[in-house]
Design an enzyme around this catalytic site. Sequence first.
Site, short mmCIF file in Angstrom:
data_model
loop_
_atom_site.label_atom_id
_atom_site.label_comp_id
_atom_site.label_asym_id
_atom_site.label_seq_id
_atom_site.Cartn_x
_atom_site.Cartn_y
_atom_site.Cartn_z
N GLU A 36 0.15 9.96 8.91
CA GLU A 36 -0.03 11.49 8.48
C GLU A 36 -1.49 11.69 9.00
O GLU A 36 -1.68 13.02 9.43
CB GLU A 36 -0.39 11.34 6.79
CG GLU A 36 -0.23 12.75 6.15
CD GLU A 36 -0.24 12.70 4.53
OE1 GLU A 36 0.05 11.58 4.12
OE2 GLU A 36 -0.32 13.72 4.25
N ARG B 95 5.69 -6.29 3.04
CA ARG B 95 6.76 -6.65 1.78
C ARG B 95 8.16 -6.89 2.58
O ARG B 95 8.93 -7.45 1.87
CB ARG B 95 6.83 -5.41 1.05
CG ARG B 95 5.78 -5.47 0.00
CD ARG B 95 5.77 -4.40 -0.97
NE ARG B 95 4.58 -3.51 -0.32
CZ ARG B 95 4.32 -2.08 -0.73
NH1 ARG B 95 5.34 -1.55 -1.41
NH2 ARG B 95 3.17 -1.54 -0.33
P1 AMP Z 1 7.31 5.20 5.42
O1 AMP Z 1 6.87 4.64 6.75
O2 AMP Z 1 6.78 6.24 5.11
O3 AMP Z 1 8.94 5.11 5.27
O4 AMP Z 1 6.79 4.01 4.48
C1 AMP Z 1 7.10 2.72 4.37
C2 AMP Z 1 6.16 1.65 3.64
O5 AMP Z 1 5.39 2.29 2.59
C3 AMP Z 1 7.26 0.99 2.67
O6 AMP Z 1 7.73 -0.13 3.35
C4 AMP Z 1 6.37 0.76 1.46
O7 AMP Z 1 6.14 -0.46 1.53
C5 AMP Z 1 5.16 1.57 1.45
N1 AMP Z 1 5.83 2.67 0.51
C6 AMP Z 1 5.83 4.20 0.73
N2 AMP Z 1 5.89 5.08 -0.30
C7 AMP Z 1 6.00 4.00 -1.11
C8 AMP Z 1 6.26 4.19 -2.80
N3 AMP Z 1 6.66 5.46 -3.24
N4 AMP Z 1 6.45 3.47 -3.54
C9 AMP Z 1 6.04 1.99 -2.89
N5 AMP Z 1 5.82 1.48 -1.51
C10 AMP Z 1 5.62 2.76 -0.90
#
Ligand code: AMP
Length: 170
Positions: free
Chosen positions: A95, A58
């Site tokens: 995780e 994305r």
């Molecule tokens: P993180 O590495 O935990 O910061 O997650 C990064 C990626 O996970 C983001 O670029 C989103 O595409 C996806 N993501 C994580 N949580 C969500 C959420 N609640 N809604 C939509 N996409 C999410």
Amino acid sequence: MDLKPFIREIPDFPKPGISFKDITTLLQDPTGLKATIDLFAEKCSDLNPEFIVGMESRGFIFGAPLAYKMDIGFIPVRKPGKLPAAVHAIKYDLEYGTDCLEMHQDAVHPGSRILMVDDLIATGGTAGATAKLIQTIGCELVGCAFVIELKDLKGRDRLPQVPIISLVEY
Ligand code: AMP
């Protein structure tokens, strides 16, 4: 412009307890899409990046039009095995288990000024790893820009001390 009304929230997706922030509703609306890219450009132009780095997948959707608007290049950071030439790689913890991100070695040179762009920062795992990759190869990370920031998850704590821009907060 407030972008929140363009973003759809889907409860319990992809698993119970997660409120998924769906950006497809923002993308399909020409007003929402244009406002997002214009706002990014407005807030990031002072950072003077030479390249935008966007994370699969994305980050590509927002990073490439922003690079076009700012008249600079776009560099994709991809999952392992997708990029055809020699890569710099970084492993990071999930995780459960680990994941890896890759960037073409010849995409940048040490000292390149880079702005990182992604759709959303949650725990900051993906963005933190990409920041480390950018800095490890000697590039200058000038900022990190996200359409959405999930504040409670404190993802920005995993990023270096650079300007962090988020357009919508939850
Ligand atoms: P993180 O590495 O935990 O910061 O997650 C990064 C990626 O996970 C983001 O670029 C989103 O595409 C996806 N993501 C994580 N949580 C969500 C959420 N609640 N809604 C939509 N996409 C999410």
